[in-house]
Design a protein around this motif. Sequence first.
Motif, PDB file in Angstrom:
ATOM      1  N   VAL A  24       1.190  -1.206   0.333  1.00  0.00           N
ATOM      2  CA  VAL A  24      -0.193   0.343  -0.468  1.00  0.00           C
ATOM      3  C   VAL A  24       0.563   0.993  -0.076  1.00  0.00           C
ATOM      4  O   VAL A  24       1.908   1.357   0.648  1.00  0.00           O
ATOM      5  N   SER A  25       0.303   1.899  -1.260  1.00  0.00           N
ATOM      6  CA  SER A  25       1.532   2.512  -0.793  1.00  0.00           C
ATOM      7  C   SER A  25       1.698   4.389   1.002  1.00  0.00           C
ATOM      8  O   SER A  25       1.823   4.928   0.704  1.00  0.00           O
ATOM      9  N   GLU A  26       0.574   4.092   1.317  1.00  0.00           N
ATOM     10  CA  GLU A  26       1.260   5.241   2.172  1.00  0.00           C
ATOM     11  C   GLU A  26      -0.692   4.509   3.759  1.00  0.00           C
ATOM     12  O   GLU A  26      -1.254   3.162   3.344  1.00  0.00           O
ATOM     13  N   TYR A  27       0.151   4.553   4.331  1.00  0.00           N
ATOM     14  CA  TYR A  27      -0.626   3.986   5.458  1.00  0.00           C
ATOM     15  C   TYR A  27      -1.649   4.303   5.904  1.00  0.00           C
ATOM     16  O   TYR A  27      -2.927   5.423   5.028  1.00  0.00           O
ATOM     17  N   THR A  28      -3.211   3.522   6.011  1.00  0.00           N
ATOM     18  CA  THR A  28      -3.605   3.592   5.486  1.00  0.00           C
ATOM     19  C   THR A  28      -4.635   2.652   6.936  1.00  0.00           C
ATOM     20  O   THR A  28      -4.183   1.442   7.502  1.00  0.00           O
ATOM     21  N   VAL A  71       4.471  -0.952   9.244  1.00  0.00           N
ATOM     22  CA  VAL A  71       5.990  -0.499   9.284  1.00  0.00           C
ATOM     23  C   VAL A  71       6.348  -0.090   7.803  1.00  0.00           C
ATOM     24  O   VAL A  71       6.379   1.236   7.334  1.00  0.00           O
ATOM     25  N   ARG A  72       6.183  -0.965   7.384  1.00  0.00           N
ATOM     26  CA  ARG A  72       6.385  -1.353   5.770  1.00  0.00           C
ATOM     27  C   ARG A  72       4.509  -1.308   4.962  1.00  0.00           C
ATOM     28  O   ARG A  72       5.063  -0.795   3.510  1.00  0.00           O
ATOM     29  N   ASN A  73       3.690  -0.963   5.054  1.00  0.00           N
ATOM     30  CA  ASN A  73       2.461  -0.707   4.557  1.00  0.00           C
ATOM     31  C   ASN A  73       2.300  -1.809   3.605  1.00  0.00           C
ATOM     32  O   ASN A  73       1.548  -1.817   2.389  1.00  0.00           O
TER      33      ASN A  73
END
Length: 121
Positions: A24-28, A71-73
């Motif tokens: 995932v490109s950013e935290y969700t 941490v790594r999404n």
Amino acid sequence: HVQLVESGGGSVQDGGSLRLSCVVSEYTDCLAWFRQAPGKQREGVAAISSERVLSTAESVRGRFNITKDKVRNIVSLEMHSLRPEDSGTYYCAASVGYRLTATRLSKDYEYWGQGTQVTVS
């Protein structure tokens, strides 16, 4: 705009195992895996909430496990004791916004990956 990229699909024999991953490109906050077989509705397989509360479909309970690496999404789906009826296209989905509980309803997810094929024979 959140982007999701799945990997890990493939062909496996009845009773085998696969591990799907989704970057995932950013935290969700809430992440889930859905699947869709030809001619069938999309089904929520497993979901994990902001607080790591899990929701798993009865059809895969005890065989599939969803985990997320904050941490790594990355959200992963470990699948064991696969059956032919598990075949389909598997989609990773993300929802922005805090959720205490996990949801497996597709309407609750704003972002979707392109899907990865799983074939069990």
